[in-house]
Design a protein around this motif. Structure first.
Motif, PDB file in Angstrom:
ATOM      1  N   LEU A  44       0.852  -1.189   0.000  1.00 54.21           N
ATOM      2  CA  LEU A  44       0.000   0.000   0.000  1.00 54.21           C
ATOM      3  C   LEU A  44       0.890   1.241   0.000  1.00 54.21           C
ATOM      4  O   LEU A  44       0.646   2.198  -0.712  1.00 54.21           O
ATOM      5  CB  LEU A  44      -0.923  -0.005   1.222  1.00 54.21           C
ATOM      6  N   GLY A  45       1.946   1.187   0.814  1.00 58.09           N
ATOM      7  CA  GLY A  45       2.928   2.266   0.866  1.00 58.09           C
ATOM      8  C   GLY A  45       4.115   1.930  -0.023  1.00 58.09           C
ATOM      9  O   GLY A  45       4.286   0.795  -0.458  1.00 58.09           O
ATOM     10  N   PRO A  46       4.970   2.907  -0.299  1.00 63.72           N
ATOM     11  CA  PRO A  46       6.108   2.685  -1.196  1.00 63.72           C
ATOM     12  C   PRO A  46       7.218   1.835  -0.578  1.00 63.72           C
ATOM     13  O   PRO A  46       7.230   1.567   0.622  1.00 63.72           O
ATOM     14  CB  PRO A  46       6.615   4.101  -1.469  1.00 63.72           C
ATOM     15  N   ASP A  47       8.147   1.455  -1.410  1.00 62.60           N
ATOM     16  CA  ASP A  47       9.368   0.761  -1.021  1.00 62.60           C
ATOM     17  C   ASP A  47      10.113   1.643  -0.007  1.00 62.60           C
ATOM     18  O   ASP A  47      10.343   2.821  -0.263  1.00 62.60           O
ATOM     19  CB  ASP A  47      10.220   0.555  -2.280  1.00 62.60           C
ATOM     20  N   ILE A  48      10.463   1.084   1.143  1.00 65.40           N
ATOM     21  CA  ILE A  48      11.207   1.854   2.142  1.00 65.40           C
ATOM     22  C   ILE A  48      12.547   1.188   2.479  1.00 65.40           C
ATOM     23  O   ILE A  48      13.080   1.377   3.559  1.00 65.40           O
ATOM     24  CB  ILE A  48      10.380   2.148   3.413  1.00 65.40           C
ATOM     25  N   ARG A  49      13.080   0.434   1.519  1.00 62.03           N
ATOM     26  CA  ARG A  49      14.420  -0.115   1.716  1.00 62.03           C
ATOM     27  C   ARG A  49      15.445   0.983   1.461  1.00 62.03           C
ATOM     28  O   ARG A  49      15.149   2.008   0.851  1.00 62.03           O
ATOM     29  CB  ARG A  49      14.647  -1.298   0.786  1.00 62.03           C
ATOM     30  N   ALA A  50      16.654   0.763   1.917  1.00 60.64           N
ATOM     31  CA  ALA A  50      17.697   1.788   1.873  1.00 60.64           C
ATOM     32  C   ALA A  50      17.916   2.360   0.475  1.00 60.64           C
ATOM     33  O   ALA A  50      18.026   3.578   0.312  1.00 60.64           O
ATOM     34  CB  ALA A  50      19.004   1.235   2.428  1.00 60.64           C
ATOM     35  N   GLN A  51      17.952   1.505  -0.537  1.00 51.26           N
ATOM     36  CA  GLN A  51      18.216   2.005  -1.889  1.00 51.26           C
ATOM     37  C   GLN A  51      17.097   2.910  -2.387  1.00 51.26           C
ATOM     38  O   GLN A  51      17.344   3.853  -3.137  1.00 51.26           O
ATOM     39  CB  GLN A  51      18.495   0.863  -2.881  1.00 51.26           C
ATOM     40  N   ALA A  52      15.865   2.686  -1.948  1.00 53.14           N
ATOM     41  CA  ALA A  52      14.747   3.535  -2.363  1.00 53.14           C
ATOM     42  C   ALA A  52      14.725   4.854  -1.592  1.00 53.14           C
ATOM     43  O   ALA A  52      14.156   5.838  -2.065  1.00 53.14           O
ATOM     44  CB  ALA A  52      13.425   2.794  -2.171  1.00 53.14           C
ATOM     45  N   ALA A  54      17.573   6.399  -0.377  1.00 54.72           N
ATOM     46  CA  ALA A  54      18.922   6.974  -0.361  1.00 54.72           C
ATOM     47  C   ALA A  54      18.952   8.476  -0.608  1.00 54.72           C
ATOM     48  O   ALA A  54      19.848   9.163  -0.124  1.00 54.72           O
ATOM     49  CB  ALA A  54      19.805   6.262  -1.379  1.00 54.72           C
ATOM     50  N   HIS A  55      17.980   9.008  -1.308  1.00 56.97           N
ATOM     51  CA  HIS A  55      17.981  10.446  -1.612  1.00 56.97           C
ATOM     52  C   HIS A  55      17.374  11.292  -0.490  1.00 56.97           C
ATOM     53  O   HIS A  55      17.325  12.503  -0.598  1.00 56.97           O
ATOM     54  CB  HIS A  55      17.251  10.711  -2.941  1.00 56.97           C
ATOM     55  N   TYR A  56      16.929  10.653   0.585  1.00 55.75           N
ATOM     56  CA  TYR A  56      16.349  11.368   1.729  1.00 55.75           C
ATOM     57  C   TYR A  56      17.380  11.579   2.829  1.00 55.75           C
ATOM     58  O   TYR A  56      18.225  10.724   3.068  1.00 55.75           O
ATOM     59  CB  TYR A  56      15.180  10.587   2.334  1.00 55.75           C
ATOM     60  N   GLU A  57      17.269  12.690   3.505  1.00 57.88           N
ATOM     61  CA  GLU A  57      18.037  12.935   4.726  1.00 57.88           C
ATOM     62  C   GLU A  57      17.301  12.255   5.880  1.00 57.88           C
ATOM     63  O   GLU A  57      16.065  12.151   5.863  1.00 57.88           O
ATOM     64  CB  GLU A  57      18.143  14.434   5.002  1.00 57.88           C
ATOM     65  N   ALA A  58      18.034  11.840   6.891  1.00 56.65           N
ATOM     66  CA  ALA A  58      17.426  11.177   8.046  1.00 56.65           C
ATOM     67  C   ALA A  58      16.375  12.075   8.709  1.00 56.65           C
ATOM     68  O   ALA A  58      15.320  11.589   9.118  1.00 56.65           O
ATOM     69  CB  ALA A  58      18.500  10.780   9.055  1.00 56.65           C
ATOM     70  N   ALA A  59      16.635  13.373   8.792  1.00 56.90           N
ATOM     71  CA  ALA A  59      15.687  14.288   9.434  1.00 56.90           C
ATOM     72  C   ALA A  59      14.362  14.344   8.675  1.00 56.90           C
ATOM     73  O   ALA A  59      13.294  14.458   9.290  1.00 56.90           O
ATOM     74  CB  ALA A  59      16.286  15.682   9.547  1.00 56.90           C
ATOM     75  N   ALA A  60      14.412  14.248   7.344  1.00 57.90           N
ATOM     76  CA  ALA A  60      13.179  14.259   6.550  1.00 57.90           C
ATOM     77  C   ALA A  60      12.368  12.992   6.805  1.00 57.90           C
ATOM     78  O   ALA A  60      11.137  13.050   6.953  1.00 57.90           O
ATOM     79  CB  ALA A  60      13.498  14.397   5.070  1.00 57.90           C
ATOM     80  N   LEU A  61      13.043  11.852   6.873  1.00 59.12           N
ATOM     81  CA  LEU A  61      12.345  10.602   7.175  1.00 59.12           C
ATOM     82  C   LEU A  61      11.768  10.624   8.582  1.00 59.12           C
ATOM     83  O   LEU A  61      10.651  10.150   8.814  1.00 59.12           O
ATOM     84  CB  LEU A  61      13.290   9.407   7.019  1.00 59.12           C
ATOM     85  N   GLN A  62      12.513  11.164   9.517  1.00 58.16           N
ATOM     86  CA  GLN A  62      12.037  11.278  10.887  1.00 58.16           C
ATOM     87  C   GLN A  62      10.750  12.098  10.918  1.00 58.16           C
ATOM     88  O   GLN A  62       9.786  11.732  11.600  1.00 58.16           O
ATOM     89  CB  GLN A  62      13.098  11.920  11.768  1.00 58.16           C
ATOM     90  N   ALA A  63      10.695  13.185  10.177  1.00 63.36           N
ATOM     91  CA  ALA A  63       9.494  14.026  10.131  1.00 63.36           C
ATOM     92  C   ALA A  63       8.308  13.263   9.543  1.00 63.36           C
ATOM     93  O   ALA A  63       7.186  13.375  10.044  1.00 63.36           O
ATOM     94  CB  ALA A  63       9.766  15.298   9.335  1.00 63.36           C
ATOM     95  N   VAL A  64       8.548  12.480   8.497  1.00 61.16           N
ATOM     96  CA  VAL A  64       7.466  11.677   7.903  1.00 61.16           C
ATOM     97  C   VAL A  64       6.967  10.646   8.906  1.00 61.16           C
ATOM     98  O   VAL A  64       5.763  10.446   9.056  1.00 61.16           O
ATOM     99  CB  VAL A  64       7.941  11.003   6.596  1.00 61.16           C
ATOM    100  N   ILE A  65       7.888   9.999   9.603  1.00 62.97           N
ATOM    101  CA  ILE A  65       7.509   9.004  10.604  1.00 62.97           C
ATOM    102  C   ILE A  65       6.658   9.664  11.696  1.00 62.97           C
ATOM    103  O   ILE A  65       5.607   9.152  12.079  1.00 62.97           O
ATOM    104  CB  ILE A  65       8.749   8.326  11.211  1.00 62.97           C
ATOM    105  N   ASP A  67       5.061  12.734  11.698  1.00 62.71           N
ATOM    106  CA  ASP A  67       3.907  13.545  11.314  1.00 62.71           C
ATOM    107  C   ASP A  67       3.059  12.947  10.204  1.00 62.71           C
ATOM    108  O   ASP A  67       2.010  13.501   9.856  1.00 62.71           O
ATOM    109  CB  ASP A  67       4.376  14.942  10.909  1.00 62.71           C
ATOM    110  N   GLY A  68       3.479  11.834   9.625  1.00 65.94           N
ATOM    111  CA  GLY A  68       2.728  11.209   8.560  1.00 65.94           C
ATOM    112  C   GLY A  68       2.785  12.042   7.287  1.00 65.94           C
ATOM    113  O   GLY A  68       3.549  12.999   7.184  1.00 65.94           O
ATOM    114  N   VAL A  69       1.963  11.655   6.322  1.00 66.27           N
ATOM    115  CA  VAL A  69       1.874  12.380   5.057  1.00 66.27           C
ATOM    116  C   VAL A  69       0.394  12.664   4.807  1.00 66.27           C
ATOM    117  O   VAL A  69      -0.363  11.749   4.483  1.00 66.27           O
ATOM    118  CB  VAL A  69       2.479  11.574   3.885  1.00 66.27           C
TER     119      VAL A  69
END
Length: 99
Positions: A44-52, A54-65, A67-69
């Motif tokens: 249902l959600g996208p691929d969240i493996r490292a290679q998918a 890789a273009h994100y900063e950790a802080a951006a992923l933390q914000a998604v985790i 605050d959701g989308v």
């Protein structure tokens, strides 16, 4: 440990304690995997493996985790996770060197 017990354990952990890596890894595999696929390759959600991711900063992923989308099925986890736990998960996903 069932899902409710895992979430309660994460919420009840002292704020100053190091994130419980074992519990958070299980949360990623079970809870994130329920939408992103059990192998995290997507569902249902996208691929969240490292290679998918890789273009994100950790802080951006933390914000998604945390605050959701808005407008998507990705829920905010802020009510259940601390900033430190979300940061751990972001780094865990970006690392990808765990299998």
């Amino acid at each position: 440990m069932n899902k409710a017990a895992l979430i309660l354990a994460l919420v009840a952990a002292p704020a100053l304690a190091e994130p419980d890596a074992h519990a958070l890894e299980r949360l990623v595999k079970q809870d994130c995997g329920s939408c992103h696929g059990l192998t995290l390759k997507g569902g249902l959600g996208p691929d969240i493996r490292a290679q998918a991711l890789a273009h994100y900063e950790a802080a951006a992923l933390q914000a998604v985790i945390l605050d959701g989308v808005p407008g998507t099925p990705m829920p905010p986890w802020r009510p259940l996770l601390t900033d430190e736990e979300a940061a751990w998960i972001a780094e865990y996903l970006l690392d990808g060197d765990r299998e």
